[in-house]
Structures are given as structure tokens and as C-alpha cells.
Design a protein around this motif. Structure first.
Motif, PDB file in Angstrom:
ATOM      1  N   ALA A  99      35.554  45.386  57.997  1.00 22.02           N
ATOM      2  CA  ALA A  99      34.888  44.636  57.076  1.00 22.02           C
ATOM      3  C   ALA A  99      33.897  43.585  57.740  1.00 22.02           C
ATOM      4  CB  ALA A  99      35.640  43.681  56.341  1.00 22.02           C
ATOM      5  N   GLU A 100      34.199  43.430  59.189  1.00 25.26           N
ATOM      6  CA  GLU A 100      33.170  42.500  60.094  1.00 25.26           C
ATOM      7  C   GLU A 100      32.161  43.544  60.681  1.00 25.26           C
ATOM      8  OE1 GLU A 100      31.428  39.710  61.940  1.00 25.26           O
ATOM      9  OE2 GLU A 100      32.760  39.565  60.362  1.00 25.26           O
ATOM     10  N   ASN A 101      32.638  44.783  61.076  1.00 31.12           N
ATOM     11  CA  ASN A 101      31.362  45.592  61.734  1.00 31.12           C
ATOM     12  C   ASN A 101      30.546  46.109  60.877  1.00 31.12           C
ATOM     13  OD1 ASN A 101      32.728  45.224  64.186  1.00 31.12           O
ATOM     14  ND2 ASN A 101      34.032  47.013  63.745  1.00 31.12           N
ATOM     15  N   GLN A 157      27.518  40.690  51.471  1.00 30.62           N
ATOM     16  CA  GLN A 157      27.441  40.628  50.168  1.00 30.62           C
ATOM     17  C   GLN A 157      28.674  39.911  49.660  1.00 30.62           C
ATOM     18  OE1 GLN A 157      25.374  40.836  47.638  1.00 30.62           O
ATOM     19  NE2 GLN A 157      24.511  43.083  48.145  1.00 30.62           N
ATOM     20  N   ARG A 158      28.506  38.834  49.702  1.00 30.46           N
ATOM     21  CA  ARG A 158      29.622  37.813  49.195  1.00 30.46           C
ATOM     22  C   ARG A 158      29.407  37.351  47.632  1.00 30.46           C
ATOM     23  NH1 ARG A 158      33.077  36.469  53.312  1.00 30.46           N
ATOM     24  NH2 ARG A 158      32.292  37.092  55.455  1.00 30.46           N
ATOM     25  N   ASN A 159      28.252  37.439  47.123  1.00 31.63           N
ATOM     26  CA  ASN A 159      27.513  36.807  45.903  1.00 31.63           C
ATOM     27  C   ASN A 159      27.681  37.893  44.832  1.00 31.63           C
ATOM     28  OD1 ASN A 159      26.227  35.531  43.620  1.00 31.63           O
ATOM     29  ND2 ASN A 159      25.103  34.338  45.061  1.00 31.63           N
ATOM     30  N   GLN A 218      24.619  50.249  44.803  1.00 31.18           N
ATOM     31  CA  GLN A 218      24.908  49.862  46.043  1.00 31.18           C
ATOM     32  C   GLN A 218      25.314  48.506  46.579  1.00 31.18           C
ATOM     33  OE1 GLN A 218      21.547  50.691  48.828  1.00 31.18           O
ATOM     34  NE2 GLN A 218      22.810  50.256  50.801  1.00 31.18           N
ATOM     35  N   GLY A 219      24.931  47.448  45.751  1.00 30.80           N
ATOM     36  CA  GLY A 219      25.285  46.281  45.820  1.00 30.80           C
ATOM     37  C   GLY A 219      26.763  45.884  45.499  1.00 30.80           C
ATOM     38  N   ILE A 220      26.975  46.538  44.469  1.00 29.79           N
ATOM     39  CA  ILE A 220      28.254  46.531  43.595  1.00 29.79           C
ATOM     40  C   ILE A 220      29.491  47.116  44.703  1.00 29.79           C
ATOM     41  CG2 ILE A 220      29.821  47.174  41.584  1.00 29.79           C
ATOM     42  CD1 ILE A 220      27.453  47.016  39.774  1.00 29.79           C
ATOM     43  N   TRP A 221      28.945  48.342  45.204  1.00 29.06           N
ATOM     44  CA  TRP A 221      29.916  49.077  46.247  1.00 29.06           C
ATOM     45  C   TRP A 221      30.091  48.039  47.528  1.00 29.06           C
ATOM     46  CZ3 TRP A 221      33.622  52.355  46.503  1.00 29.06           C
ATOM     47  CH2 TRP A 221      33.864  52.869  47.641  1.00 29.06           C
ATOM     48  N   SER A 222      29.006  47.270  47.814  1.00 24.41           N
ATOM     49  CA  SER A 222      29.140  46.526  48.976  1.00 24.41           C
ATOM     50  C   SER A 222      30.043  45.344  48.620  1.00 24.41           C
ATOM     51  CB  SER A 222      27.733  46.032  49.516  1.00 24.41           C
ATOM     52  OG  SER A 222      26.927  46.916  49.870  1.00 24.41           O
ATOM     53  N   PHE A 223      29.968  44.739  47.320  1.00 21.49           N
ATOM     54  CA  PHE A 223      30.734  43.725  47.094  1.00 21.49           C
ATOM     55  C   PHE A 223      32.217  44.237  46.895  1.00 21.49           C
ATOM     56  CE2 PHE A 223      32.824  40.994  43.654  1.00 21.49           C
ATOM     57  CZ  PHE A 223      32.527  39.770  44.240  1.00 21.49           C
ATOM     58  N   MET A 224      32.517  45.383  46.156  1.00 23.73           N
ATOM     59  CA  MET A 224      33.875  45.956  46.434  1.00 23.73           C
ATOM     60  C   MET A 224      34.433  46.055  47.734  1.00 23.73           C
ATOM     61  SD  MET A 224      33.645  48.590  43.141  1.00 23.73           S
ATOM     62  CE  MET A 224      35.239  49.084  43.463  1.00 23.73           C
ATOM     63  N   SER A 270      33.929  44.223  50.261  1.00 28.34           N
ATOM     64  CA  SER A 270      34.121  43.007  50.854  1.00 28.34           C
ATOM     65  C   SER A 270      35.772  42.675  50.473  1.00 28.34           C
ATOM     66  CB  SER A 270      33.234  41.835  50.375  1.00 28.34           C
ATOM     67  OG  SER A 270      33.496  41.649  48.866  1.00 28.34           O
ATOM     68  N   PHE A 271      36.236  43.352  49.627  1.00 25.95           N
ATOM     69  CA  PHE A 271      37.710  43.049  49.143  1.00 25.95           C
ATOM     70  C   PHE A 271      38.605  44.023  49.731  1.00 25.95           C
ATOM     71  CE2 PHE A 271      35.822  40.699  45.602  1.00 25.95           C
ATOM     72  CZ  PHE A 271      36.749  39.414  45.538  1.00 25.95           C
ATOM     73  N   GLN A 272      38.106  44.886  50.851  1.00 28.29           N
ATOM     74  CA  GLN A 272      38.907  46.111  51.481  1.00 28.29           C
ATOM     75  C   GLN A 272      40.298  45.431  52.212  1.00 28.29           C
ATOM     76  OE1 GLN A 272      37.168  48.041  54.990  1.00 28.29           O
ATOM     77  NE2 GLN A 272      35.400  46.616  54.406  1.00 28.29           N
TER      78      GLN A 272
END
Length: 300
Positions: free
Chosen positions: A41-43, A49-51, A61-67, A69-71
Motif C-alpha cells: 500500500a505504501e509502494n 487516493q484517500r478522498n 481508476q480512481g475508485i479502484w485506487s480508493f478500494m 487503499s483498504f487492502q
């Protein structure tokens, strides 16, 4: 007959030894998976994409990045869902006395929950160590480093996923299972399974786990206790509704008097274990130079 009983005792203790090795291997492997999830998640750009509104504006792509962030929370949730089944199989193979078996399961579940939080907080401390020397200002740059905020966000998301998982467990394992048992068209198999059994011990440990989340996160996310209060209120009434209408009593009676001191000891141990990383962060770690009321100081 004496030799035969001795052989059976040796076999039983070998089985118990192998099951404990299996349990420790599962705990160690899943803990390493949490550490890898934090590093991944850090790399990647997932944590940037926290908002949620920005994720919606960014399209798929933004929704996937947001998801993504919950990995970390998904890995911890999967760990807390799968390993209890391993513990149940180990309990069946060990053939302890019911009271001893209950305490073994409780201790393993306690190790599961506490190790999840410890591995997460240690991984966050390790991966965001560079934030202590990053002096970029949030007002000047879009991307800046603030390890206190990142840890608070991760623990807040973990508390949120814990709430959603408990609500889904009540809806699926309790209500839907009760509806299936009442459907006569499904045959005798569903009737033999019956409604879900209410586990008082497991629910108490979940409360201890939620308390540990609050103790660890209240320094980094001051609003987390308020969320914990609302979460416990909501879960209490939902669980009470499920117990009254959709659960069956447990087969083995739960003696509160005999296990009361055991749970109090677990709660006291939880407070002590949560105080260690929080005290380390206050005394040893340098506050971020980019944010926070303690920036510019050597310690909190």
C-alpha cells in the motif's frame, strides 16, 4: 491394555503438538501477509487516493485506487475470518476437556486479534519512518508526509471495516441462516444445521478487540472513541435483536463465574499491550515536521 493406553496418550500429545505448530504457522504466515500489504500500500499509489469524492471524480481508476487503499484492512479481515475455522479444527483434534478447550480457543483468538494490531502498528511505524525527517509543508505541496495522520487513517478504516464485517455477519450468518432453516423446500439438511448458535465468548473477544482498536488509535485519531461509542451502540442493538429472534442457545452452558477473572485478565493484558506502542510513539518517535501540534519537537 496399559501399553495400548500409553500409545494412545503419546499419539494424542503428538497431535496436540502438531496442531499448535500449525496454529503458530498460520499466525506467523498471516502476520507476514499483513506486513506485505502495508508495504504494498505504501509502494503503490493506493494511499494517495484517500478522498472518496476525488475517487468518484477520477472514474473507475480512481475508485479502484480508493478500494486498494483498504487492502490492509481486507487482509486483516480475511485473517480474522479464516483462522477461527482453523482453531475450531484444532480444538476438535486435540480432544481437551470442554473447559480447557474453551480457554485454548479464547487464548488463540486473543493472540489472533492482538497480533493483527501489533503487526499493523509495527509495519506502519517501519514503513513511514522517513516521515519523521520530511519537512515539506502541506500548504505548498499536494503530497506531504505525516505519519500520525496515516496511522490514524489506517486504524479508523480498520474500525470501520470491523463494523461492516460484524453487520454482514449478523445479516448473513444469523438472519439468512434462520430464513433458510424455515424454508421447508430445502429438505432435512438445512433443518439439521439449524439456526446459528450464539457464542458469548466470541462476542466478548470482539468487544476486547474493538477496545484495543480504540486504545491504539485515540492518540492518532481523536474522533475514534466517538466512532467506537456509536459502533458499540449499533452493534449492541443489532446483536440483541438477532439473539432474541434468530439465534439458538449454545449446547454447552457458559459459566460466567468461572471465566469472569479470565476475561478481566485478558482485558487488563490488552490495555498493557496497547500502552506499549502508544508509549513508544510518544517517547521515541519524532513528530512529523509537516503537520501536527508537536512538529518541531524532538518527541510528543
Amino acid at each position: 491394555h496399559h501399553d495400548h493406553s500409553q500409545i494412545n496418550i503419546i499419539k494424542l500429545w503428538l497431535v496436540r503438538l502438531l496442531t499448535n505448530i500449525l496454529v503458530l504457522a498460520c499466525l506467523g504466515g498471516s502476520s507476514y501477509a499483513i506486513f506485505l500489504a502495508v508495504e504494498n500500500a505504501e509502494n503503490t499509489n493506493a494511499n494517495k487516493q484517500r478522498n472518496f469524492q476525488a475517487a468518484i471524480d477520477g472514474g473507475w481508476q480512481g475508485i479502484w485506487s480508493f478500494m486498494l487503499s483498504f487492502q490492509v484492512q481486507i487482509v486483516i479481515l480475511a485473517r480474522n475470518l479464516i483462522l477461527p475455522f482453523v482453531f475450531s479444527m484444532a480444538e476438535f483434534a486435540e480432544r481437551f476437556h470442554p473447559r480447557t478447550a474453551l480457554k485454548m480457543v479464547l487464548m488463540r483468538m486473543f493472540m489472533l486479534y492482538v497480533s493483527s494490531l501489533y503487526v499493523l502498528i509495527i509495519a506502519l511505524f517501519t514503513t513511514h519512518k522517513d516521515c519523521q525527517t520530511d519537512s515539506r509543508d502541506a500548504d505548498e505541496l499536494e503530497s506531504y508526509c505525516c505519519w500520525e495522520t496515516i496511522i490514524g487513517q489506517e486504524l479508523f478504516k480498520l474500525s470501520l471495516t470491523h463494523l461492516l464485517a460484524d453487520m454482514a455477519n449478523i445479516a448473513i450468518m444469523d438472519i439468512c441462516r434462520w430464513i433458510l432453516t424455515k424454508a421447508s423446500c430445502l429438505g432435512k439438511i438445512v433443518e439439521w444445521v439449524g439456526p446459528a448458535e450464539f457464542s458469548l465468548a466470541n462476542n466478548i473477544l470482539k468487544l476486547v478487540y474493538g477496545q484495543a482498536l480504540l486504545l491504539l488509535g485515540m492518540l492518532f485519531c481523536p474522533l475514534l472513541p466517538a466512532m467506537g461509542f456509536l459502533k458499540n451502540m449499533l452493534l449492541f442493538y443489532c446483536r440483541a435483536f438477532a439473539v432474541l429472534y434468530f439465534n439458538r442457545p449454545p449446547h454447552t452452558l457458559f459459566r460466567v463465574a468461572s471465566t469472569r477473572h479470565f476475561y478481566l485478565a485478558l482485558l487488563l493484558l490488552t490495555v498493557f499491550l496497547c500502552a506499549l506502542p502508544v508509549g513508544y510513539a510518544i517517547v521515541q518517535m519524532t513528530p512529523s515536521l509537516s503537520c501536527g501540534p508537536f512538529r518541531g519537537l524532538s518527541s510528543m
